[in-house]
Design a protein around this motif. Structure first.
Motif, PDB file in Angstrom:
ATOM      1  N   TYR A   1      49.002  45.190  43.917  1.00  0.00           N
ATOM      2  CA  TYR A   1      49.932  45.309  45.049  1.00  0.00           C
ATOM      3  C   TYR A   1      49.253  45.152  46.414  1.00  0.00           C
ATOM      4  O   TYR A   1      49.887  45.342  47.457  1.00  0.00           O
ATOM      5  CB  TYR A   1      50.687  46.649  45.021  1.00  0.00           C
ATOM      6  N   SER A   2      48.001  44.800  46.465  1.00  0.00           N
ATOM      7  CA  SER A   2      47.281  44.698  47.737  1.00  0.00           C
ATOM      8  C   SER A   2      47.683  43.432  48.490  1.00  0.00           C
ATOM      9  O   SER A   2      47.557  42.318  47.973  1.00  0.00           O
ATOM     10  CB  SER A   2      45.773  44.693  47.489  1.00  0.00           C
ATOM     11  N   ILE A   3      48.147  43.588  49.721  1.00  0.00           N
ATOM     12  CA  ILE A   3      48.447  42.433  50.565  1.00  0.00           C
ATOM     13  C   ILE A   3      47.157  41.821  51.098  1.00  0.00           C
ATOM     14  O   ILE A   3      47.012  40.596  51.153  1.00  0.00           O
ATOM     15  CB  ILE A   3      49.374  42.847  51.726  1.00  0.00           C
ATOM     16  N   LEU A   4      46.201  42.660  51.449  1.00  0.00           N
ATOM     17  CA  LEU A   4      44.920  42.157  51.940  1.00  0.00           C
ATOM     18  C   LEU A   4      44.188  41.363  50.862  1.00  0.00           C
ATOM     19  O   LEU A   4      43.719  40.247  51.098  1.00  0.00           O
ATOM     20  CB  LEU A   4      44.048  43.328  52.402  1.00  0.00           C
ATOM     21  N   GLY A   5      44.109  41.937  49.675  1.00  0.00           N
ATOM     22  CA  GLY A   5      43.378  41.263  48.606  1.00  0.00           C
ATOM     23  C   GLY A   5      44.016  39.960  48.181  1.00  0.00           C
ATOM     24  O   GLY A   5      43.325  38.957  47.931  1.00  0.00           O
ATOM     25  N   THR A   6      45.336  39.934  48.100  1.00  0.00           N
ATOM     26  CA  THR A   6      46.019  38.703  47.670  1.00  0.00           C
ATOM     27  C   THR A   6      45.963  37.633  48.748  1.00  0.00           C
ATOM     28  O   THR A   6      46.081  36.434  48.445  1.00  0.00           O
ATOM     29  CB  THR A   6      47.476  38.991  47.275  1.00  0.00           C
ATOM     30  N   ALA A   7      45.786  38.028  50.023  1.00  0.00           N
ATOM     31  CA  ALA A   7      45.651  37.030  51.086  1.00  0.00           C
ATOM     32  C   ALA A   7      44.422  36.158  50.867  1.00  0.00           C
ATOM     33  O   ALA A   7      44.401  34.991  51.270  1.00  0.00           O
ATOM     34  CB  ALA A   7      45.564  37.729  52.449  1.00  0.00           C
ATOM     35  N   ARG A   8      43.405  36.696  50.202  1.00  0.00           N
ATOM     36  CA  ARG A   8      42.175  35.930  49.965  1.00  0.00           C
ATOM     37  C   ARG A   8      42.433  34.705  49.076  1.00  0.00           C
ATOM     38  O   ARG A   8      41.710  33.716  49.163  1.00  0.00           O
ATOM     39  CB  ARG A   8      41.136  36.819  49.277  1.00  0.00           C
TER      40      ARG A   8
ATOM     41  N   ASN B   1      58.527  36.448  43.386  1.00  0.00           N
ATOM     42  CA  ASN B   1      57.421  37.038  44.120  1.00  0.00           C
ATOM     43  C   ASN B   1      56.105  36.753  43.404  1.00  0.00           C
ATOM     44  O   ASN B   1      56.094  36.306  42.260  1.00  0.00           O
ATOM     45  CB  ASN B   1      57.605  38.553  44.274  1.00  0.00           C
ATOM     46  N   SER B   2      55.026  37.055  44.094  1.00  0.00           N
ATOM     47  CA  SER B   2      53.700  37.088  43.468  1.00  0.00           C
ATOM     48  C   SER B   2      53.025  38.373  43.912  1.00  0.00           C
ATOM     49  O   SER B   2      53.356  38.932  44.964  1.00  0.00           O
ATOM     50  CB  SER B   2      52.861  35.869  43.867  1.00  0.00           C
ATOM     51  N   LYS B   3      52.089  38.858  43.124  1.00  0.00           N
ATOM     52  CA  LYS B   3      51.408  40.106  43.456  1.00  0.00           C
ATOM     53  C   LYS B   3      50.041  40.155  42.798  1.00  0.00           C
ATOM     54  O   LYS B   3      49.786  39.440  41.814  1.00  0.00           O
ATOM     55  CB  LYS B   3      52.237  41.330  43.025  1.00  0.00           C
ATOM     56  N   GLY B   4      49.189  41.002  43.326  1.00  0.00           N
ATOM     57  CA  GLY B   4      47.905  41.236  42.693  1.00  0.00           C
ATOM     58  C   GLY B   4      48.038  42.188  41.526  1.00  0.00           C
ATOM     59  O   GLY B   4      49.016  42.934  41.411  1.00  0.00           O
ATOM     60  N   GLU B   5      47.035  42.171  40.657  1.00  0.00           N
ATOM     61  CA  GLU B   5      47.004  43.066  39.501  1.00  0.00           C
ATOM     62  C   GLU B   5      45.658  43.800  39.472  1.00  0.00           C
ATOM     63  O   GLU B   5      44.880  43.722  40.417  1.00  0.00           O
ATOM     64  CB  GLU B   5      47.244  42.276  38.210  1.00  0.00           C
ATOM     65  N   CYS B   6      45.397  44.509  38.379  1.00  0.00           N
ATOM     66  CA  CYS B   6      44.287  45.459  38.343  1.00  0.00           C
ATOM     67  C   CYS B   6      42.923  44.825  38.115  1.00  0.00           C
ATOM     68  O   CYS B   6      41.929  45.233  38.736  1.00  0.00           O
ATOM     69  CB  CYS B   6      44.534  46.508  37.258  1.00  0.00           C
ATOM     70  N   ASN B   7      42.842  43.873  37.208  1.00  0.00           N
ATOM     71  CA  ASN B   7      41.547  43.288  36.893  1.00  0.00           C
ATOM     72  C   ASN B   7      41.050  42.450  38.062  1.00  0.00           C
ATOM     73  O   ASN B   7      41.831  42.048  38.933  1.00  0.00           O
ATOM     74  CB  ASN B   7      41.636  42.447  35.619  1.00  0.00           C
ATOM     75  N   LEU B   8      39.778  42.145  38.092  1.00  0.00           N
ATOM     76  CA  LEU B   8      39.205  41.367  39.183  1.00  0.00           C
ATOM     77  C   LEU B   8      39.738  39.936  39.125  1.00  0.00           C
ATOM     78  O   LEU B   8      39.596  39.239  38.112  1.00  0.00           O
ATOM     79  CB  LEU B   8      37.678  41.369  39.085  1.00  0.00           C
ATOM     80  N   GLY B   9      40.383  39.506  40.217  1.00  0.00           N
ATOM     81  CA  GLY B   9      40.959  38.169  40.263  1.00  0.00           C
ATOM     82  C   GLY B   9      42.271  38.029  39.513  1.00  0.00           C
ATOM     83  O   GLY B   9      42.752  36.913  39.320  1.00  0.00           O
TER      84      GLY B   9
ATOM     85  N   PRO C   1      35.167  35.914  39.776  1.00  0.00           N
ATOM     86  CA  PRO C   1      36.602  36.163  39.927  1.00  0.00           C
ATOM     87  C   PRO C   1      37.015  35.989  41.380  1.00  0.00           C
ATOM     88  O   PRO C   1      36.206  36.195  42.308  1.00  0.00           O
ATOM     89  CB  PRO C   1      36.765  37.610  39.456  1.00  0.00           C
ATOM     90  N   ALA C   2      38.260  35.603  41.593  1.00  0.00           N
ATOM     91  CA  ALA C   2      38.734  35.313  42.947  1.00  0.00           C
ATOM     92  C   ALA C   2      38.813  36.555  43.817  1.00  0.00           C
ATOM     93  O   ALA C   2      38.913  36.444  45.043  1.00  0.00           O
ATOM     94  CB  ALA C   2      40.095  34.624  42.876  1.00  0.00           C
ATOM     95  N   ASN C   3      38.800  37.727  43.205  1.00  0.00           N
ATOM     96  CA  ASN C   3      38.749  38.989  43.947  1.00  0.00           C
ATOM     97  C   ASN C   3      37.689  39.880  43.315  1.00  0.00           C
ATOM     98  O   ASN C   3      37.505  39.858  42.104  1.00  0.00           O
ATOM     99  CB  ASN C   3      40.096  39.715  43.930  1.00  0.00           C
TER     100      ASN C   3
END
Length: 453
Positions: A176-183, A204-212, A168-170
């Motif tokens: 909602y993580s800015i650090l994680g989505t920067a990856r 907008n775009s945002k991170g979610e709960c599952n990995l990646g 997974p990409a994360n």
């Protein structure tokens, strides 16, 4: 998903003459919500397709997920010779496809001989419910929130691995993580910018709960435009990810962690642009809205197949998963199937039942049909639910595709709303999926039984 002005034929012709456009993708959404069609050259497009139409094999609306020829469809079969139907281009959807060099894309309506609209075509089904809505002097506005999981594997690598051991990409929850989505910003940014360049307005775009897991959100628009943008975005996101040696899945439930949803927002306006879901006090839900919600809840079980169309879809509906299990509505309550949110004229219903695998045209057609029945039948409003709907004694979402398919197939309401032929067609789609699954021997069975049984 709001659109900016699209391409006109004269502009497209000029671009083709300058060599800026050399390919026009003409496509129609199939039963699964995928784009199917052809790539045509500009001269053929202008000489023939734009002024007339093109043709394609009718099996495209009578096939399984793997595009196999399957029995049970009245539309076409081996006995009927698998003839053609018509791809009728909708010039209002013509736009650049900037994620593909030198390409434009146009969506088509599917028609039968004599240019009769195909009642079973998803785009046509939504338009028919919008015509019914228009008879009340109303129009529908919607947005879809598609979640997906991004992998650092190509689609070919994922296939060769049998979808095991993917990266997974994360590696952790990035909600909602800015650090994680920067990856993963190189891929997500490319998708956002491609959509903007295609005239599809990104919010907008945002991170979610599952990995990646991630989500890209788009501006509200009229219902057909939203669905058109949805299917174009879904196609483009996969193509862009593939071009960057990544893969995206919109599966409702890829693994045992959080599933991927497609929360669908809907509001209605009258001819003056007034939000009819809002009471005269400018704050509270109107009687119309409450009856619309009553219709949605009453018919949700028999329409769940359109909100959860695959075997895998039902794995999402788990307690404490942010996917609903109870048929209730609540104000800003994420445990309910229907979440009411927004303020003033932005008051709207969010249907939390659909997953990332849905066909958006069918979701909104179902919502409009059910909600309008609540109004036309003068249904009594259902009381608002407060608290944790997961643990309350409320009507439940169907547990399996088999249950949902039976309710869908036997529903007199569905036959009245969409036509008996349409219901029979999509009921066969469910049967095809169930038959394929029931014939398969899964990894789960082998691990469970190989040695220990």
């Amino acid at each position: 998903m709001a659109d900016e002005p699209k391409l006109t034929l004269p502009t497209l012709r000029a671009m083709a003459e300058r060599g800026e456009i050399d390919t026009i993708i003409m496509a129609a959404p199939d039963m699964q919500g995928r784009l199917q069609g052809k790539r045509v050259m500009p001269k053929f497009f202008f000489d023939s397709v734009a002024s007339e139409a093109a043709e394609g094999c009718s099996y495209l609306l009578a096939t399984d997920i793997e595009c196999g020829t399957v029995p049970g469809y009245d539309l076409t079969s081996w006995e009927k010779g698998y003839g053609d139907f018509i791809f009728a281009p909708d010039l209002a959807t013509l736009r650049l496809a900037p994620w593909q060099p030198g390409a434009a894309i146009i969506l088509c309506d599917i028609e039968l001989k004599g240019h009769r609209p195909a009642d079973i075509a998803p785009r046509t089904m939504l338009k028919k419910q919008l015509e019914r809505l228009a008879s009340h002097g109303l129009s529908a506005f919607a947005a879809t929130e598609l979640e997906f999981i991004l992998f650092k594997n190509t689609y070919e690598d994922a296939w060769n691995r049998a979808y095991r051991g993917l990266t997974p990409a994360n590696q952790y929850n990035n909600d909602y993580s800015i650090l994680g989505t920067a990856r993963v910003e190189p891929v997500i940014r490319a998708i956002r910018n491609a959509m903007e360049a295609a005239g599809i307005q990104v919010e907008n775009s945002k991170g979610e709960c599952n990995l990646g897991q991630h989500e890209i959100n788009f501006a509200y628009s009229d219902a057909v435009t939203t669905c058109d943008a949805h299917v174009i975005y879904k196609e483009a996101a996969k193509e862009i990810a593939a071009s960057m040696d990544h893969a995206i899945t919109f599966m409702a439930k890829f693994n045992e962690r959080e599933g991927s949803s497609c929360h669908t927002h809907l509001s209605l306006r009258d001819g003056n642009g007034k939000a009819v879901f809002l009471d005269d006090d400018g704050h509270s839900p109107s009687k119309f809205f409450l009856q619309f919600l009553a219709g949605l809840l009453k018919h949700a079980p028999e329409l769940t197949f359109f909100f959860a169309p695959n075997i895998n879809s039902y794995k999402r509906f788990a307690t404490g998963s942010f996917a609903p299990t109870a048929l209730a509505w609540g104000m800003d309550n994420r445990t309910c199937a229907l979440r009411i949110l927004g303020h003033g004229k932005s008051l709207r219903v969010e249907n939390r039942l659909p997953g990332g695998d849905v066909n958006p045209y069918l979701v909104l057609a179902a919502m409009l049909a059910a909600g309008l029945d609540g109004v036309e039948s003068d249904l009594a409003p259902v009381p608002m639910f407060t608290g944790n709907a997961y643990t309350a004694g409320l009507p439940r979402v169907p547990n399996t595709l088999a249950d949902a398919a039976r309710l869908f197939r036997e529903s007199e309401f569905n036959k009245a709303a969409f036509g008996a032929d349409v219901v029979a067609h999509y009921a066969n789609m469910a049967k095809v999926e169930l038959d394929a699954f029931n014939a398969a021997v899964t990894d789960w069975e082998r691990f469970r039984s190989f040695e220990r049984m």
